[in-house]
Scaffold this motif. Structure first.
Motif, PDB file in Angstrom:
ATOM      1  N   LYS A 499       0.865  -1.307  -0.053  1.00 38.64           N
ATOM      2  CA  LYS A 499      -0.097  -0.134  -0.049  1.00 38.64           C
ATOM      3  C   LYS A 499       0.747   1.387   0.022  1.00 38.64           C
ATOM      4  N   GLU A 500       0.667   2.066  -0.815  1.00 38.56           N
ATOM      5  CA  GLU A 500       1.625   3.301  -1.226  1.00 38.56           C
ATOM      6  C   GLU A 500       3.034   3.053  -1.581  1.00 38.56           C
ATOM      7  N   ARG A 501       3.383   1.675  -1.833  1.00 39.27           N
ATOM      8  CA  ARG A 501       4.626   1.185  -2.056  1.00 39.27           C
ATOM      9  C   ARG A 501       4.770   0.222  -3.331  1.00 39.27           C
ATOM     10  N   MET A 502       3.890   0.475  -4.180  1.00 37.53           N
ATOM     11  CA  MET A 502       3.875  -0.565  -5.263  1.00 37.53           C
ATOM     12  C   MET A 502       5.257  -0.501  -6.099  1.00 37.53           C
ATOM     13  N   GLY A 503       5.368  -1.643  -6.535  1.00 34.68           N
ATOM     14  CA  GLY A 503       6.653  -1.936  -7.326  1.00 34.68           C
ATOM     15  C   GLY A 503       7.927  -1.744  -6.291  1.00 34.68           C
ATOM     16  N   THR A 504       7.817  -2.184  -5.086  1.00 38.52           N
ATOM     17  CA  THR A 504       8.989  -2.033  -4.049  1.00 38.52           C
ATOM     18  C   THR A 504       9.202  -3.597  -3.770  1.00 38.52           C
ATOM     19  N   VAL A 505       8.640  -3.813  -2.546  1.00 37.45           N
ATOM     20  CA  VAL A 505       8.999  -5.596  -2.196  1.00 37.45           C
ATOM     21  C   VAL A 505       8.238  -6.494  -3.122  1.00 37.45           C
ATOM     22  N   ASP A 506       7.309  -5.887  -3.773  1.00 39.58           N
ATOM     23  CA  ASP A 506       6.618  -7.061  -4.770  1.00 39.58           C
ATOM     24  C   ASP A 506       7.406  -7.334  -5.732  1.00 39.58           C
ATOM     25  N   MET A 507       8.280  -6.317  -6.351  1.00 37.03           N
ATOM     26  CA  MET A 507       9.248  -6.700  -7.660  1.00 37.03           C
ATOM     27  C   MET A 507      10.341  -7.333  -6.857  1.00 37.03           C
ATOM     28  N   GLN A 508      10.597  -7.190  -5.652  1.00 32.68           N
ATOM     29  CA  GLN A 508      11.977  -7.568  -5.146  1.00 32.68           C
ATOM     30  C   GLN A 508      11.579  -9.148  -4.950  1.00 32.68           C
ATOM     31  N   THR A 541       4.997  -6.271 -14.471  1.00 31.18           N
ATOM     32  CA  THR A 541       5.779  -6.407 -15.470  1.00 31.18           C
ATOM     33  C   THR A 541       6.184  -5.426 -16.143  1.00 31.18           C
ATOM     34  N   ALA A 542       5.539  -4.180 -16.611  1.00 29.59           N
ATOM     35  CA  ALA A 542       6.230  -2.925 -17.098  1.00 29.59           C
ATOM     36  C   ALA A 542       7.034  -2.293 -16.117  1.00 29.59           C
ATOM     37  N   TRP A 543       6.725  -2.320 -14.905  1.00 35.83           N
ATOM     38  CA  TRP A 543       7.431  -1.888 -13.914  1.00 35.83           C
ATOM     39  C   TRP A 543       8.942  -2.525 -13.787  1.00 35.83           C
ATOM     40  N   THR A 544       8.930  -3.851 -13.825  1.00 40.81           N
ATOM     41  CA  THR A 544      10.181  -4.377 -13.617  1.00 40.81           C
ATOM     42  C   THR A 544      11.149  -4.299 -14.967  1.00 40.81           C
ATOM     43  N   ILE A 545      10.573  -4.258 -16.103  1.00 34.97           N
ATOM     44  CA  ILE A 545      11.355  -3.991 -17.232  1.00 34.97           C
ATOM     45  C   ILE A 545      11.919  -2.622 -17.437  1.00 34.97           C
ATOM     46  N   SER A 546      11.368  -1.811 -16.479  1.00 29.25           N
ATOM     47  CA  SER A 546      11.926  -0.424 -16.441  1.00 29.25           C
ATOM     48  C   SER A 546      13.180  -0.357 -15.532  1.00 29.25           C
ATOM     49  N   HIS A 547      13.297  -1.432 -14.611  1.00 31.38           N
ATOM     50  CA  HIS A 547      14.727  -1.701 -13.764  1.00 31.38           C
ATOM     51  C   HIS A 547      15.443  -2.843 -14.126  1.00 31.38           C
ATOM     52  N   GLY A 582      -1.336   5.901  -3.218  1.00 28.96           N
ATOM     53  CA  GLY A 582      -1.401   7.465  -2.758  1.00 28.96           C
ATOM     54  C   GLY A 582      -1.954   8.565  -3.516  1.00 28.96           C
ATOM     55  N   ARG A 583      -2.433   9.718  -3.160  1.00 29.73           N
ATOM     56  CA  ARG A 583      -3.112  10.413  -4.106  1.00 29.73           C
ATOM     57  C   ARG A 583      -2.369  11.651  -4.560  1.00 29.73           C
ATOM     58  N   THR A 584      -1.185  11.987  -4.077  1.00 29.49           N
ATOM     59  CA  THR A 584      -0.605  13.092  -4.774  1.00 29.49           C
ATOM     60  C   THR A 584       0.239  12.735  -5.824  1.00 29.49           C
ATOM     61  N   ALA A 585       0.590  13.773  -6.620  1.00 26.94           N
ATOM     62  CA  ALA A 585       1.143  13.546  -7.956  1.00 26.94           C
ATOM     63  C   ALA A 585       2.565  12.791  -7.759  1.00 26.94           C
ATOM     64  N   GLU A 586       3.165  13.337  -6.727  1.00 28.58           N
ATOM     65  CA  GLU A 586       4.553  12.820  -6.413  1.00 28.58           C
ATOM     66  C   GLU A 586       4.538  11.294  -6.147  1.00 28.58           C
ATOM     67  N   GLN A 587       3.647  10.942  -5.413  1.00 26.12           N
ATOM     68  CA  GLN A 587       3.177   9.441  -4.960  1.00 26.12           C
ATOM     69  C   GLN A 587       3.108   8.587  -6.218  1.00 26.12           C
ATOM     70  N   MET A 588       2.129   9.216  -7.108  1.00 25.94           N
ATOM     71  CA  MET A 588       1.636   8.461  -8.481  1.00 25.94           C
ATOM     72  C   MET A 588       2.651   8.104  -9.290  1.00 25.94           C
ATOM     73  N   ALA A 589       3.577   9.525  -9.505  1.00 25.74           N
ATOM     74  CA  ALA A 589       4.946   9.215 -10.375  1.00 25.74           C
ATOM     75  C   ALA A 589       5.789   8.264  -9.765  1.00 25.74           C
ATOM     76  N   ALA A 590       6.147   8.256  -8.695  1.00 29.32           N
ATOM     77  CA  ALA A 590       7.018   7.291  -8.107  1.00 29.32           C
ATOM     78  C   ALA A 590       6.759   5.776  -8.305  1.00 29.32           C
ATOM     79  N   GLN A 591       5.415   5.489  -8.499  1.00 28.63           N
ATOM     80  CA  GLN A 591       5.061   4.186  -8.816  1.00 28.63           C
ATOM     81  C   GLN A 591       4.335   3.892 -10.215  1.00 28.63           C
ATOM     82  N   SER A 592       4.794   4.585 -10.929  1.00 28.27           N
ATOM     83  CA  SER A 592       4.125   4.594 -12.368  1.00 28.27           C
ATOM     84  C   SER A 592       4.993   4.111 -13.237  1.00 28.27           C
ATOM     85  N   PRO A 593       4.517   2.990 -14.207  1.00 26.93           N
ATOM     86  CA  PRO A 593       5.233   2.434 -15.257  1.00 26.93           C
ATOM     87  C   PRO A 593       5.493   3.505 -16.374  1.00 26.93           C
TER      88      PRO A 593
END
Length: 692
Positions: A499-508, A541-547, A582-593
């Motif tokens: 929650k508010e950490r998509m693409g972190t421990v799940d990708m790990q 998948t899209a998030w992982t291939i960007s890393h 999360g709802r802020t533009a910064e949060q969305m961008a930080a978790q956006s493929p």
């Protein structure tokens, strides 16, 4: 298994058990290429091992069987080719089915009265002038819609406010009487002039119980037959949250009351109630619900819990622990005088549990299987299930042991062969255990590897037969599937960790599972890797291939790819992204493929459906275009007439074509002996095979 074997993939409904416990009836449905539709009939499954299951009906698509409480009549839904499901009844001993309804958009579900004399059914009820209710007015010619609410569309349904799910009650005719005859001539003219109008079709008249412009779900009779319980969002401010409650409405209008009355639940917090059933002795009201937090929108990884309420009034009591138990696998079925059966998602399985009014009575069935339905009749407990060997079968539970009564997947096993998954657990980077499976193709290898990521994210892979893994393994690929943090079945903390950490421990976690398998099995080719997933799996998948750039190719299907545009275009966009990212533009961008698309180097096939309202097609269109603009090899596969459920319930033709296109993509980038590179072509390599 190959795509051509899809018609052998038979799904089995929850069982309807005869009150004497001697037999069960299930619906067995399969894809059919000739009809390009799903066809199926009802099957009678005796409990006596000396007797064999036999086909009971021969309709185009017969589903949802249920015996009347007196055991004399079997109700079910029948859809003709190209038609909507309508309520039918037939004598339990056999005979010609009798149709009871002609609902314009079909009947969704039904429930018997305790005295077996009437049925309450639910049906979407269109506004006049919409959905073919006026001859000559097509969908494009309907009046404009003025929308003022967040909640106005649903994937697979379309607009909802102009066709809410309403409840109706209908008397069951005496099946021994002479059949009704449709009126003609003067009688037809008189019938059309009469109130009701259903007599013109020779059908019994259905009386509407509910009228509010919202869906009324999960109807069930009270034990005394005087009222119907259902769930709905009828509270003030219901458009601003996900809360729903329990309501009670008298069946007889002369019993008094002006519409549904809310059933007070006491100090239970803000709940989304998903099912409600009264115990057979009439003393208890069981219901399942998710606690949505103070604002009524915090749905992220909220396990479904079971509550009980004294039928005469009082506070609801929580019976199950929502931190560890997730009862979202099915509804609630009464057992005995005061018990209830529920299904629990548990570490890639679905268990059968029994509760009483004071708490859990036991785990009736667990192990490496997925229970999909259960019912008790005459002291006989029958269930439907899937496991590594079957897509669906029926069994009886006797003395704690399972005795299988059917063999519906035998043709699939004989024609296609089934590869059993191997259960695995590997440690993530922080030591957290990641649980999943390997479906390994025949031969010594080296095998190219497909890392497959499930949707949700609050969902789970299981060890049961999975057509996708079987098709890819038959084509020579080793398929890896795991349940990273964010998944269901491992407790709320596991699910809420992203929650508010998509693409972190799940990708790990998914990458740790991949690395663990590569280290453990020498026959897996670490230099020939692909990654794929749908919905949230498309996101990750899209998030992982960007890393990570080690993958030769990827498939991003029906993905949640841009939280910003998702907010206004998805049926759940008004709340989903805000709760997960999360709802802020910064949060969305930080978790956006989409915000990281310039980092992608991996050749990518983007798959989407034109009618997808859950992850709208613009998500795939914009992602594909961005890849092309940056010089990444990309292709966009679009299916007309399909929604978010294409891979599970799309038309048989499109499901087969999807498999064929996916295998063509992998043949170009990860060829195998069973899925060779196209003639004159060579396998393509990713621009950079190093991790980053």
């Amino acid at each position: 298994m190959k795509s051509e074997h899809l018609p052998l993939l038979k799904s089995v409904s929850a069982p309807a058990v005869h009150p004497d416990g001697s037999r069960a009836v299930v619906a067995v449905v399969r894809p059919d290429f000739d009809a390009d539709a799903y066809v199926g009939q009802l099957w009678n499954v005796p409990v006596d091992p000396a007797l064999r299951p036999r086909r009971l009906t021969r309709g185009f698509r017969d589903t949802a069987p249920d015996f009347s409480p007196d055991g004399q009549v079997l109700g079910f839904l029948r859809a003709e080719a190209g038609g909507k499901p309508q309520l039918h009844v037939v004598e339990a001993s056999g005979g010609e089915p009798v149709v009871l309804t002609d609902a314009p958009l079909g009947v969704s579900a039904f429930t018997w009265s305790p005295d077996s004399r009437s049925i309450v059914f639910s049906a979407r009820t269109p506004e006049d002038g919409r959905y073919g209710t006026v001859d000559g007015v097509s969908a494009g010619g309907e009046d404009a819609r003025l929308i003022t609410d967040y909640q106005y569309r649903m994937n697979g349904v379309g607009y909802t406010a102009d066709k809410p799910l309403q409840l109706f009650v209908i008397a069951v005719p005496d099946l021994e009487e002479e059949p009704r005859v449709a009126p003609a001539g003067r009688a037809l003219k008189a019938a059309k002039a009469a109130e009701g109008g259903t007599a013109a079709a020779g059908l019994p008249e259905a009386r509407q119980l509910t009228t509010a412009a919202t869906d009324h779900n999960g109807a069930s009779y009270s034990a005394d037959g005087e009222a119907v319980y259902f769930t709905a969002a009828l509270h003030e401010g219901s458009d601003e949250d996900l809360v729903s409650g329990i309501y009670r409405i008298p069946v007889d209008p002369e019993a008094g009351g002006e519409g549904p009355e809310s059933v007070p639940l006491g100090n239970t917090g803000r709940l989304s109630v998903t099912a409600v059933r009264q115990s057979r002795d009439g003393l208890w009201l069981y219901f399942s619900a998710q606690d949505l937090g103070v604002e009524g929108r915090d749905f992220v990884a909220r396990n479904t819990a079971l509550y009980v309420l004294p039928a005469g009034g009082g506070d609801a009591v929580l019976l199950s622990d929502p931190e560890t138990t997730d009862l979202s696998g099915g509804g609630i079925e009464p057992r005995g005088a005061d018990g209830a059966l529920v299904l629990n998602n548990a570490r890639g399985t679905v268990q059968l549990l029994e509760f009483g009014p004071t708490g859990q009575r036991g785990v009736l069935l667990d192990g490496d299987r997925v229970v999909s339905g259960a019912a008790d009749g005459g002291g006989t407990l029958v269930l439907s299930f899937a496991d590594a060997e079957t897509a669906g079968d029926v069994a009886v539970l006797e003395g704690g042991r399972l005795r299988v009564l059917s063999n519906f997947s035998a043709p699939l096993r004989d024609a296609a062969g089934i590869i059993a998954p191997q259960e695995l657990t590997f440690a993530s980077g922080d030591g957290y255990p990641v649980h999943g499976w390997l479906v390994r193709p025949a031969g010594d290898g080296p095998h190219p590897v497909l890392l497959n990521i499930h949707g949700g994210p609050f969902a789970q892979f299981t060890g049961a037969l999975f057509d996708e893994a079987q098709v890819y393994a038959a084509a020579g690929y080793a398929v890896l599937m795991c349940n990273p943090r964010g998944s269901a079945g491992y407790g709320q903390a596991h699910g809420r960790s992203i929650k508010e950490r998509m693409g972190t421990v799940d990708m790990q976690d998914v990458l740790a599972f991949l690395d663990g398998a590569l280290q453990k099995f020498e026959e897996l080719d670490a230099a020939a890797l692909g990654i794929m997933g749908g919905s949230y799996g498309g996101y990750l998948t899209a998030w992982t291939i960007s890393h990570d750039h080690r993958f030769k190719a990827s498939i991003v299907e029906r993905g949640f790819l841009d939280p910003v545009s998702f907010t206004g275009s998805s049926d759940i966009g008004w709340f989903f992204g805000g709760e997960y990212t999360g709802r802020t533009a910064e949060q969305m961008a930080a978790q956006s493929p989409m915000a990281r698309v310039e980092q992608v180097r991996t050749p990518t096939l983007v798959i989407h459906s034109e009618d997808d309202l859950r992850c709208p097609v613009e998500q795939g269109q914009r992602y594909f275009t961005a890849l092309k603009q940056r010089g990444v090899e990309a292709a966009f596969l679009v299916f007309p007439g399909e929604n978010h459920e294409l891979s599970r319930s799309g038309t048989p033709h499109h499901r087969r074509q999807r498999f064929e296109q996916i295998l063509q993509w992998w043949s170009r980038h990860l060829p195998t002996a069973a899925n060779p590179a196209p003639a004159g072509g060579t396998a393509n390599n990713a621009a950079d095979s190093s991790a980053g």
